[in-house]
Motif scaffolding. Structure first.
Motif, PDB file in Angstrom:
ATOM      1  N   ALA A 232       0.786  -1.370  -0.263  1.00  0.00           N
ATOM      2  CA  ALA A 232      -0.288  -0.201   0.256  1.00  0.00           C
ATOM      3  C   ALA A 232       0.566   1.335   0.297  1.00  0.00           C
ATOM      4  O   ALA A 232       0.562   2.159  -0.851  1.00  0.00           O
ATOM      5  CB  ALA A 232      -0.975   0.410   1.455  1.00  0.00           C
ATOM      6  N   ALA A 233       2.252   0.821   0.713  1.00  0.00           N
ATOM      7  CA  ALA A 233       2.916   2.776   1.110  1.00  0.00           C
ATOM      8  C   ALA A 233       3.686   2.066  -0.828  1.00  0.00           C
ATOM      9  O   ALA A 233       3.259   3.925  -0.971  1.00  0.00           O
ATOM     10  CB  ALA A 233       3.999   1.934   1.353  1.00  0.00           C
ATOM     11  N   ASP A 235       2.581   1.179  -3.456  1.00  0.00           N
ATOM     12  CA  ASP A 235       1.587   1.842  -4.501  1.00  0.00           C
ATOM     13  C   ASP A 235       1.133   3.906  -4.728  1.00  0.00           C
ATOM     14  O   ASP A 235       0.775   4.621  -5.589  1.00  0.00           O
ATOM     15  CB  ASP A 235       0.176   1.179  -3.911  1.00  0.00           C
ATOM     16  CG  ASP A 235       0.299   0.027  -4.972  1.00  0.00           C
ATOM     17  OD1 ASP A 235       1.000  -0.318  -5.736  1.00  0.00           O
ATOM     18  OD2 ASP A 235      -0.904  -0.918  -5.062  1.00  0.00           O
ATOM     19  N   ALA A 236       0.973   3.946  -2.708  1.00  0.00           N
ATOM     20  CA  ALA A 236       0.886   5.442  -2.624  1.00  0.00           C
ATOM     21  C   ALA A 236       1.845   6.369  -3.253  1.00  0.00           C
ATOM     22  O   ALA A 236       1.896   7.215  -3.948  1.00  0.00           O
ATOM     23  CB  ALA A 236       0.416   5.898  -1.404  1.00  0.00           C
ATOM     24  N   ALA A 255      -3.332  10.161  -3.143  1.00  0.00           N
ATOM     25  CA  ALA A 255      -2.255   9.489  -2.921  1.00  0.00           C
ATOM     26  C   ALA A 255      -2.368   8.521  -1.229  1.00  0.00           C
ATOM     27  O   ALA A 255      -2.403   7.410  -1.298  1.00  0.00           O
ATOM     28  CB  ALA A 255      -0.763  10.358  -2.597  1.00  0.00           C
ATOM     29  N   LEU A 256      -3.252   9.491  -0.734  1.00  0.00           N
ATOM     30  CA  LEU A 256      -3.671   8.679   0.959  1.00  0.00           C
ATOM     31  C   LEU A 256      -4.273   7.969   0.394  1.00  0.00           C
ATOM     32  O   LEU A 256      -5.150   6.508   1.031  1.00  0.00           O
ATOM     33  CB  LEU A 256      -4.009   9.786   1.610  1.00  0.00           C
ATOM     34  CG  LEU A 256      -4.168   9.895   3.338  1.00  0.00           C
ATOM     35  CD1 LEU A 256      -3.315   8.781   4.337  1.00  0.00           C
ATOM     36  CD2 LEU A 256      -4.719  10.538   3.752  1.00  0.00           C
ATOM     37  N   PHE A 259      -3.432   4.573  -0.646  1.00  0.00           N
ATOM     38  CA  PHE A 259      -3.144   3.870   0.335  1.00  0.00           C
ATOM     39  C   PHE A 259      -3.963   3.054   0.659  1.00  0.00           C
ATOM     40  O   PHE A 259      -3.843   2.016   0.968  1.00  0.00           O
ATOM     41  CB  PHE A 259      -2.172   5.218   1.471  1.00  0.00           C
ATOM     42  CG  PHE A 259      -1.645   3.898   2.324  1.00  0.00           C
ATOM     43  CD1 PHE A 259      -0.301   2.981   2.341  1.00  0.00           C
ATOM     44  CD2 PHE A 259      -2.087   4.228   3.902  1.00  0.00           C
ATOM     45  CE1 PHE A 259      -0.051   3.054   3.142  1.00  0.00           C
ATOM     46  CE2 PHE A 259      -1.419   3.217   4.737  1.00  0.00           C
ATOM     47  CZ  PHE A 259      -0.163   2.691   5.066  1.00  0.00           C
ATOM     48  N   ALA A 262      -5.904   0.803  -1.356  1.00  0.00           N
ATOM     49  CA  ALA A 262      -4.532  -0.726  -1.664  1.00  0.00           C
ATOM     50  C   ALA A 262      -4.788  -2.034   0.068  1.00  0.00           C
ATOM     51  O   ALA A 262      -4.744  -3.048  -0.571  1.00  0.00           O
ATOM     52  CB  ALA A 262      -3.330  -0.656  -1.527  1.00  0.00           C
ATOM     53  N   GLU A 303       2.956  -3.802  -8.787  1.00  0.00           N
ATOM     54  CA  GLU A 303       2.880  -5.003  -8.160  1.00  0.00           C
ATOM     55  C   GLU A 303       2.500  -6.085  -7.819  1.00  0.00           C
ATOM     56  O   GLU A 303       3.249  -6.536  -7.629  1.00  0.00           O
ATOM     57  CB  GLU A 303       1.500  -3.969  -7.095  1.00  0.00           C
ATOM     58  CG  GLU A 303       1.180  -4.444  -5.897  1.00  0.00           C
ATOM     59  CD  GLU A 303      -0.435  -3.975  -6.109  1.00  0.00           C
ATOM     60  OE1 GLU A 303      -1.090  -5.282  -5.490  1.00  0.00           O
ATOM     61  OE2 GLU A 303      -1.023  -3.214  -6.035  1.00  0.00           O
TER      62      GLU A 303
END
Length: 369
Positions: A232-233, A235-236, A255-256, A259, A262, A303
């Motif tokens: 998740a981090a 991807d963000a 972006a948050l 996160f 994800a 990913e």
């Protein structure tokens, strides 16, 4: 006379059997399969009703296990520093709360004003998408509104806001959160002794199978929780960096959202990626929107094909169809929280069942050898 009575009873017994055996085999198979399907459907219905009634408790327990698996390395590190079990568990929970409060305060200070702008940009993006659809396809605005309304009703969003229902939901969420924190403390403190107590009540081969199945399931849950956090981090950061380089506004709030999205496999990434594309379309036009779409697809492909197998080390090996079904079932039962815990529960169950099947197949393979 006795023989005649016996003959009469035997003929009565053979009557239904003869009628059953006289049916074609296809009809008999259809009847048996229909009965089995009815029994299975009734069992699944009862399990679903129980799951709906116990959804807050089940979600709290599942979230607690998820957090325990994620924070177990921190607790073990504190225990290596010669801290007592109670103090180590308490410090781990305090660190979790501190991290959540600190990150929440930072995010609020940075994005509180931008989320209003984000909603406006999303509305503009949806409107431009509607205009594109009505100009390109033979669909009128009324037909599109009708389709959207039908989809909203199908998803359960057609009703208005109910203050009583909202208050009850808020109370359930708060109660589940408090219960999860208390359970988290006790699982971090006494989780291993609880598991040993369960194993001590078993004897023979069942103890070995249960121990290995529990160990493999716990490792799977830990790999999933920590791996999902890392993915998740990544991807963000990747999508947020692409938004910044392309000059898309509101890159940090997007972006948050990526996160948090994800943590819900496949569906979360699709929804959050679509939100980023809509904002890019409204703010910078179709060319930038297409570039953002390409960046989102590239990050998700990296990913799924490189990072996920590397980070999770194939301990969570579920087919995308299974993930979609699990997420959908979790969403129908408990909303977003259900979608969040559906995949780790499915992964752990699959790992436990696979371990038990391997143990059952081992004696037969040894005997055949």
């Amino acid at each position: 006379m006795v023989d005649d009575g016996r003959t009469t009873e035997e003929s009565r017994d053979r009557g239904p059997r003869a009628a059953w055996t006289g049916l074609p085999w296809l009809v008999r198979s259809a009847v048996l399969w229909s009965v089995c399907l009815v029994v299975v459907a009734a069992g699944l219905y009862l399990l679903g009703r129980i799951a709906v009634l116990l959804a807050p408790l089940a979600i709290a327990v599942a979230a607690t296990l998820f957090l325990t698996a994620m924070l177990d390395p921190v607790q073990r590190l504190l225990r290596r520093l010669r801290l007592p079990g109670s103090l180590a568990a308490l410090l781990t929970v305090v660190l979790l709360l501190g991290a959540l409060v600190g990150v929440g305060a930072l995010v609020w200070n940075l994005t509180a004003e931008q989320f209003d702008k984000l909603s406006g940009e999303l509305i503009r993006g949806v409107q431009e998408t509607r205009n594109f659809v009505t100009r390109t396809l033979p669909v009128t605005d009324q037909q599109l509104d009708r389709l959207i309304d039908q989809a909203r009703r199908a998803l359960g969003g057609g009703g208005g806001l109910d203050p009583v229902s909202g208050a009850r939901t808020a109370a359930e969420v708060l109660g589940s959160a408090l219960l999860a924190l208390v359970l988290l403390f006790f699982l971090l403190k006494d989780g291993r002794s609880m598991w040993r107590w369960v194993l001590d009540r078993m004897t023979g081969p069942n103890r070995t199978v249960t121990a290995e199945a529990g160990r493999n399931g716990w490792h799977t849950l830990g790999a999933y929780s920590r791996g999902t956090l890392m993915i998740a981090a990544i991807d963000a950061i990747g999508i947020g960096l692409a938004l910044v380089l392309l000059g898309v506004p509101l890159a940090f709030p997007l972006a948050l959202i990526v996160f948090f999205g994800a943590f819900i496999p496949i569906i979360g990434a699709t929804v959050t990626g679509a939100m980023a594309v809509l904002v890019a379309l409204a703010a910078n036009g179709p060319v930038t929107a297409l570039l953002v779409l390409a960046a989102v697809i590239a990050v998700q492909q990296i990913e799924g094909n490189l990072l996920e197998p590397l980070i999770m080390k194939r301990q969570v090996n579920l087919h995308p169809v299974v993930i979609l079904v699990a997420v959908t079932a979790g969403t129908l039962i408990a909303g977003i929280a259900g979608a969040f815990v559906a995949v780790p529960i499915t992964a752990v169950l699959w790992r436990v069942i696979d371990t038990v099947q391997q143990h059952r197949a081992a004696p037969s393979s040894g005997a055949s050898a």
